[in-house]
Design an enzyme around this catalytic site. Structure first.
Site, PDB file in Angstrom:
ATOM      1  N   ARG A  80     -64.341   1.146  24.122  1.00 22.54           N
ATOM      2  CA  ARG A  80     -65.190  -0.050  24.274  1.00 22.54           C
ATOM      3  C   ARG A  80     -64.351  -1.165  23.724  1.00 22.54           C
ATOM      4  O   ARG A  80     -64.083  -1.232  22.533  1.00 22.54           O
ATOM      5  CB  ARG A  80     -66.504   0.142  23.503  1.00 22.54           C
ATOM      6  CG  ARG A  80     -67.370  -1.113  23.399  1.00 22.54           C
ATOM      7  CD  ARG A  80     -67.966  -1.521  24.741  1.00 22.54           C
ATOM      8  NE  ARG A  80     -68.758  -2.739  24.587  1.00 22.54           N
ATOM      9  CZ  ARG A  80     -68.307  -3.972  24.863  1.00 22.54           C
ATOM     10  NH1 ARG A  80     -67.062  -4.152  25.295  1.00 22.54           N
ATOM     11  NH2 ARG A  80     -69.098  -5.011  24.712  1.00 22.54           N
TER      12      ARG A  80
ATOM     13  N   HIS B 120     -64.284  -6.933  21.162  1.00 24.60           N
ATOM     14  CA  HIS B 120     -65.327  -7.896  21.522  1.00 24.60           C
ATOM     15  C   HIS B 120     -66.057  -8.346  20.265  1.00 24.60           C
ATOM     16  O   HIS B 120     -65.881  -7.759  19.196  1.00 24.60           O
ATOM     17  CB  HIS B 120     -66.319  -7.273  22.518  1.00 24.60           C
ATOM     18  CG  HIS B 120     -67.130  -6.142  21.929  1.00 24.60           C
ATOM     19  ND1 HIS B 120     -66.629  -4.873  21.776  1.00 24.60           N
ATOM     20  CD2 HIS B 120     -68.394  -6.105  21.436  1.00 24.60           C
ATOM     21  CE1 HIS B 120     -67.555  -4.098  21.228  1.00 24.60           C
ATOM     22  NE2 HIS B 120     -68.635  -4.825  21.007  1.00 24.60           N
TER      23      HIS B 120
ATOM     24  N   HIS C  28     -70.119 -10.327  19.055  1.00 23.99           N
ATOM     25  CA  HIS C  28     -71.450 -10.735  19.498  1.00 23.99           C
ATOM     26  C   HIS C  28     -71.808 -12.047  18.818  1.00 23.99           C
ATOM     27  O   HIS C  28     -71.767 -12.145  17.592  1.00 23.99           O
ATOM     28  CB  HIS C  28     -72.479  -9.662  19.163  1.00 23.99           C
ATOM     29  CG  HIS C  28     -72.070  -8.314  19.672  1.00 23.99           C
ATOM     30  ND1 HIS C  28     -71.995  -8.024  21.010  1.00 23.99           N
ATOM     31  CD2 HIS C  28     -71.674  -7.200  19.028  1.00 23.99           C
ATOM     32  CE1 HIS C  28     -71.582  -6.776  21.158  1.00 23.99           C
ATOM     33  NE2 HIS C  28     -71.369  -6.248  19.970  1.00 23.99           N
TER      34      HIS C  28
ATOM     35  N   GLU D 244     -74.655  -5.980  14.750  1.00 27.49           N
ATOM     36  CA  GLU D 244     -74.723  -4.666  15.395  1.00 27.49           C
ATOM     37  C   GLU D 244     -74.820  -3.576  14.334  1.00 27.49           C
ATOM     38  O   GLU D 244     -73.956  -3.462  13.468  1.00 27.49           O
ATOM     39  CB  GLU D 244     -73.466  -4.477  16.259  1.00 27.49           C
ATOM     40  CG  GLU D 244     -73.296  -3.079  16.840  1.00 27.49           C
ATOM     41  CD  GLU D 244     -72.062  -2.980  17.753  1.00 27.49           C
ATOM     42  OE1 GLU D 244     -71.720  -3.986  18.424  1.00 27.49           O
ATOM     43  OE2 GLU D 244     -71.426  -1.914  17.778  1.00 27.49           O
TER      44      GLU D 244
ATOM     45  N   HIS E 215     -64.685  -6.401  16.979  1.00 26.88           N
ATOM     46  CA  HIS E 215     -64.589  -4.950  16.812  1.00 26.88           C
ATOM     47  C   HIS E 215     -64.296  -4.228  18.124  1.00 26.88           C
ATOM     48  O   HIS E 215     -64.377  -4.815  19.199  1.00 26.88           O
ATOM     49  CB  HIS E 215     -65.870  -4.389  16.178  1.00 26.88           C
ATOM     50  CG  HIS E 215     -67.133  -4.748  16.911  1.00 26.88           C
ATOM     51  ND1 HIS E 215     -67.774  -5.947  16.731  1.00 26.88           N
ATOM     52  CD2 HIS E 215     -67.866  -4.066  17.824  1.00 26.88           C
ATOM     53  CE1 HIS E 215     -68.858  -5.989  17.494  1.00 26.88           C
ATOM     54  NE2 HIS E 215     -68.933  -4.862  18.185  1.00 26.88           N
TER      55      HIS E 215
ATOM     56  N   GLU F 153     -75.955  -6.633  25.725  1.00 30.80           N
ATOM     57  CA  GLU F 153     -74.626  -6.026  25.649  1.00 30.80           C
ATOM     58  C   GLU F 153     -73.755  -6.513  26.808  1.00 30.80           C
ATOM     59  O   GLU F 153     -72.544  -6.595  26.696  1.00 30.80           O
ATOM     60  CB  GLU F 153     -74.787  -4.497  25.686  1.00 30.80           C
ATOM     61  CG  GLU F 153     -73.530  -3.671  25.830  1.00 30.80           C
ATOM     62  CD  GLU F 153     -72.644  -3.662  24.592  1.00 30.80           C
ATOM     63  OE1 GLU F 153     -73.019  -4.248  23.558  1.00 30.80           O
ATOM     64  OE2 GLU F 153     -71.546  -3.067  24.671  1.00 30.80           O
TER      65      GLU F 153
HETATM   66 MN    MN Z   1     -70.356  -4.397  19.784  1.00 32.66          MN
END
Ligand code: MN
Ligand code: MN
Length: 344
Positions: A51, A54, A56, A61, A100, A123
């Protein structure tokens, strides 16, 4: 008695993103309108699947690993960084805006729940590094990263989101920067190894900011209820409650004042949402022990259970309140029960 709004969402059957490398299913207020304070994602990563980097913008989170293992990298403001490995029972917390990534480790799929402290969070509207780079003029990227144009030209042209990578070695490799400052506060907490609180009808493990200081907006609980057990009537003065069913089933009854009430049943992969201050119970149903991941949108845990509340009053006051005789009041419990055992 009148009805309250729907408080159940089938997260594992929600639509979402999926590829051979992994998948993500979510709820936001668009799919689950009652859940204004929480959005959530059920994510699966194959070994080596990443993943991507990125952050937020509008939500912190909080995550709980159900199965498999993964490694996260996270950078805090001022450049402090952490690389940490997670397995079943482990929790992470990334404050709003901390950059992260998450990568699957080992030989089996890693499944984890991501819980965000804002129901408007999506998301699929997150700040991913390849999305950002692909929007930016190549000469700006070249100047910024001191890279020749032929390397810049090979960067992804759109967001990769989850990409299949190499399975990382068991020991975390060093970062590109050999002189990294370790994070001042760890982003990891082992909820599965937290003290076990035992009650007649089940158990609880808890993580609040008291045990996990970085987690300044979310408290988590792992609740098990034995067959026939009852998490008694209670409410939370300071927080909304979000639940995900890991295994087993339950019935929840929610009381919203003024004769408003709603009851529903929950099972594996489903989510429940209970508003702050609303009275509720959780009754185990079926033959199997019920295991529930619970999140509260507060750094500290507060609850008031009905048995402890009643026991804190003089018997005659209770007799007056319920129009019962003192003999009946004498049969009430003397202290909080929290999780009651099955009726024999
Ligand atoms: Mn995340
Ligand atoms: Mn509760």
């Amino acid at each position: 008695m009148s009805d309250l709004p729907n408080f159940k969402f089938d997260l594992e059957n929600a639509k979402g993103w999926s590829s051979a490398a992994g998948s993500a299913r979510q709820h936001t207020v668009d799919e689950f309108p009652i859940s204004t304070s929480f959005a959530a994602v059920s994510m699966r990563l194959q070994p080596g699947a990443l993943r991507e980097l990125h952050w937020h913008a509008i939500a912190a989170e909080w995550a709980y690993v159900i199965s498999g293992r993964c490694r996260v990298t996270v950078i805090a403001p001022s450049g402090n960084a952490e690389i940490a490995d997670f397995g079943p029972g482990d929790v992470w917390y990334f404050p709003k805006g901390h950059g992260h990534s998450i990568q699957g480790l080992g030989k089996q799929e890693c499944h984890f729940l991501l819980v965000f402290d804002d129901g408007r969070f999506s998301e699929f509207g997150t700040f991913s590094i390849t999305d950002w780079m692909s929007c930016t003029p190549p000469e700006v990227l070249g100047q910024d990263l001191s890279l020749p144009s032929e390397i810049v030209a090979k960067l992804p042209k759109k967001e990769v989101y989850i990409v299949q990578g190499e399975v990382p070695p068991e020991a975390p490799p060093a970062a590109l920067n050999p002189n990294l400052e370790p994070s001042q506060l760890t982003h990891k907490f082992r909820l599965g190894a937290a003290p076990l609180m035992q009650f007649a009808g089940g158990t609880e493990r808890l993580v609040s900011a008291q045990q996990f200081p970085i987690s300044s907006t979310i408290t988590g609980v792992l609740l098990t209820i034995k067959p026939g057990g009852l998490r008694e009537l209670h409410w939370h003065p300071n927080a909304d409650e979000w639940q995900y069913y890991i295994k087993g089933r339950s019935e929840i009854g929610v009381f919203g004042a003024n004769g408003k009430y709603r009851q529903d049943e929950f099972g594996p992969g489903q989510v429940a949402f209970i508003n702050r201050g609303f009275g509720h119970y959780i009754k185990q149903i079926g033959n199997e022990e019920t295991q529930i991941l619970v999140a509260f949108n507060s750094p500290d845990y507060q609850e008031i259970s009905i048995s402890a509340w009643l026991a804190s009053n003089p018997p005659q006051l209770l007799a007056d309140n319920f129009e019962l005789d003192i003999g009946a009041i004498e049969r009430f419990p003397r202290d909080g029960r929290f999780i009651c055992p099955a009726l024999s």
